[in-house]
Design a protein around this motif. Structure first.
Motif, short mmCIF file in Angstrom:
data_model
loop_
_atom_site.label_atom_id
_atom_site.label_comp_id
_atom_site.label_asym_id
_atom_site.label_seq_id
_atom_site.Cartn_x
_atom_site.Cartn_y
_atom_site.Cartn_z
N GLN A 66 -75.52 52.57 91.32
CA GLN A 66 -75.61 52.04 92.16
C GLN A 66 -73.95 52.80 92.80
N GLN A 67 -73.37 52.85 91.30
CA GLN A 67 -72.09 53.50 91.60
C GLN A 67 -72.13 54.52 91.99
N LEU A 68 -72.82 56.40 91.17
CA LEU A 68 -73.10 57.41 91.25
C LEU A 68 -73.19 57.27 92.70
N TYR A 69 -74.00 56.57 93.63
CA TYR A 69 -75.11 56.41 95.12
C TYR A 69 -73.56 56.81 95.65
N ASP A 70 -73.16 55.40 95.30
CA ASP A 70 -71.47 54.73 96.66
C ASP A 70 -70.57 56.02 96.38
N PHE A 71 -70.80 56.98 94.96
CA PHE A 71 -69.47 57.68 95.05
C PHE A 71 -69.61 58.77 95.95
N LEU A 72 -71.02 59.11 95.48
CA LEU A 72 -72.19 60.65 96.35
C LEU A 72 -72.28 60.45 98.00
N VAL A 73 -72.07 59.28 97.87
CA VAL A 73 -71.99 59.01 99.91
C VAL A 73 -71.05 59.26 100.37
N ALA A 74 -69.86 58.34 99.30
CA ALA A 74 -68.30 58.04 99.91
C ALA A 74 -67.24 58.70 100.99
N PRO A 75 -67.64 60.74 100.81
CA PRO A 75 -67.40 61.51 101.68
C PRO A 75 -68.00 61.27 103.15
N LEU A 76 -68.72 60.26 103.58
CA LEU A 76 -69.45 59.98 104.96
C LEU A 76 -69.18 59.00 105.16
N THR A 77 -68.97 57.86 104.33
CA THR A 77 -68.62 56.73 104.08
C THR A 77 -67.92 56.36 104.98
N ALA A 78 -66.81 57.36 104.09
CA ALA A 78 -65.20 57.28 104.74
C ALA A 78 -65.15 57.77 106.41
N VAL A 79 -65.67 58.24 106.61
CA VAL A 79 -65.89 58.32 108.34
C VAL A 79 -66.71 57.69 108.82
N LEU A 80 -66.97 57.18 108.63
CA LEU A 80 -68.10 55.43 109.48
C LEU A 80 -67.61 54.52 108.59
N LYS A 115 -73.38 51.67 107.65
CA LYS A 115 -73.86 52.01 106.44
C LYS A 115 -74.60 53.48 106.39
N LEU A 116 -75.09 54.33 105.39
CA LEU A 116 -76.74 55.42 105.26
C LEU A 116 -77.91 54.29 105.40
N HIS A 164 -67.12 64.08 116.76
CA HIS A 164 -67.41 65.17 118.18
C HIS A 164 -68.92 64.06 118.48
N ILE A 165 -69.47 62.51 118.19
CA ILE A 165 -70.53 62.01 118.36
C ILE A 165 -70.68 61.66 119.86
N PRO A 166 -71.12 61.75 120.81
CA PRO A 166 -70.79 61.12 122.63
C PRO A 166 -70.68 59.38 121.77
N SER A 167 -70.58 58.90 123.50
CA SER A 167 -69.99 57.53 123.43
C SER A 167 -71.45 56.63 122.76
N SER A 168 -72.61 57.23 124.22
CA SER A 168 -73.84 56.64 124.54
C SER A 168 -74.84 57.08 123.27
N MET A 169 -74.40 57.30 121.78
CA MET A 169 -75.28 57.74 120.88
C MET A 169 -74.73 57.62 119.52
N THR A 170 -75.97 56.12 118.79
CA THR A 170 -75.31 55.61 117.57
C THR A 170 -76.07 57.23 116.33
N TRP A 171 -74.95 57.33 115.43
CA TRP A 171 -75.25 58.17 114.58
C TRP A 171 -75.69 57.47 113.40
N LEU A 172 -77.19 57.75 112.79
CA LEU A 172 -77.38 56.28 111.16
C LEU A 172 -77.80 57.85 110.57
N PRO A 173 -77.32 57.96 109.96
CA PRO A 173 -77.95 59.23 108.58
C PRO A 173 -78.81 58.74 107.94
N ASP A 174 -79.51 59.45 107.49
CA ASP A 174 -80.15 59.35 106.17
C ASP A 174 -80.36 59.55 104.59
#
Length: 248
Positions: free
Chosen positions: A39-53, A57-58, A139-149
């Motif tokens: 779980q710590q490895l997963y959190d570390f790997l996704v940290a660059p993406l969650t930092a901008v969101l 959560k993914l 650069h996400i349009p205001s009418s869009m929700t970004w839900l990374p998989d």
């Protein structure tokens, strides 16, 4: 072919099996240790993406995807941390068949190529991911929700890890080619314009289809080429091999 002809090959095969088994056992030990921190490895790997969101959560759609995703991350981490032992086993298997000058050359090459590959992964994690995800998030349009998989994210970062790791091997490849006399530094310098164009073509093929990612790979590739030429000019061409059996 007599029994004496088969005996050396059988000995080599037994040694090869032994070293493969040792590498596999060390990998499984590393895998078990890393799985405890999955779980710590997963959190570390996704940290660059969650930092901008912040606060988001993914997502994971598949039934078994959360578990399989962590297994993939743990396996990837185990491969990286057990790589020195695996390379040592490979070295111990091939070293008896090498000449003295080949042993002196391969040791530094293996160490430097391993360190550069890890540096390439670190460059991607700490600089490229932050830049790319920050650019996309703004650069996400205001009418869009970004839900990374999560699964797509792992494929994305794994591809960039490999791309940047291989890119950082360019200086090692250049020094090796110059040392064994395949090409000269002067010839490499004359190829500079073609290398710059080729770097952007390679980046366009192996990176996601956005100009930012391509520049973040192409520019370091070009700079590493220049660094390889500088180091190759400094180290020069290797001396003619001495095949005296006394030095083996």
């Amino acid at each position: 072919m007599t029994q004496d002809n088969f005996q050396p090959l059988l000995v080599h095969l037994i040694e090869l099996r032994t070293r493969i088994v040792r590498s596999a056992l060390v990998f499984f030990v590393g895998f078990a240790i890393c799985f405890y921190f999955s779980q710590q490895l997963y959190d570390f790997l996704v940290a660059p993406l969650t930092a901008v969101l912040p606060g988001q959560k993914l997502v994971s759609i598949g039934i078994a995807s959360p578990f399989l995703l962590q297994v993939k991350i743990v396996a990837m981490t185990a491969v990286v941390i057990t790589m020195p032992h695996s390379l040592y086993q490979l070295w111990a298997f091939v070293a008896p068949g090498l000449y003295a000058h080949e042993k002196r050359m391969i040791g530094p090459l293996v160490v430097s190529s391993t360190l550069l590959f890890v540096c390439g992964m670190a460059f991607a994690y700490f600089f490229v991911f932050k830049t790319v995800f920050g650019f996309v998030a703004t650069h996400i349009p205001s009418s869009m929700t970004w839900l990374p998989d999560s699964d797509q994210y792992l494929s994305f970062v794994l591809g960039l890890f490999i791309s940047f790791g291989i890119t950082f091997e360019v200086p090692v490849a250049i020094v090796l080619l110059v040392r064994i006399g395949v090409v000269t530094v002067e010839k490499l310098v004359s190829w500079r314009p073609y290398v710059i164009v080729g770097a952007f073509i390679v980046a366009a093929v192996v990176t996601p289809p956005d100009p930012l990612s391509q520049c973040l790979l192409a520019v370091p590739l070009w700079l590493l080429y220049e660094a390889g030429c500088i180091v190759a000019r400094w180290t020069g061409r290797g001396a003619p091999p001495n095949t005296d059996p006394q030095e083996q």
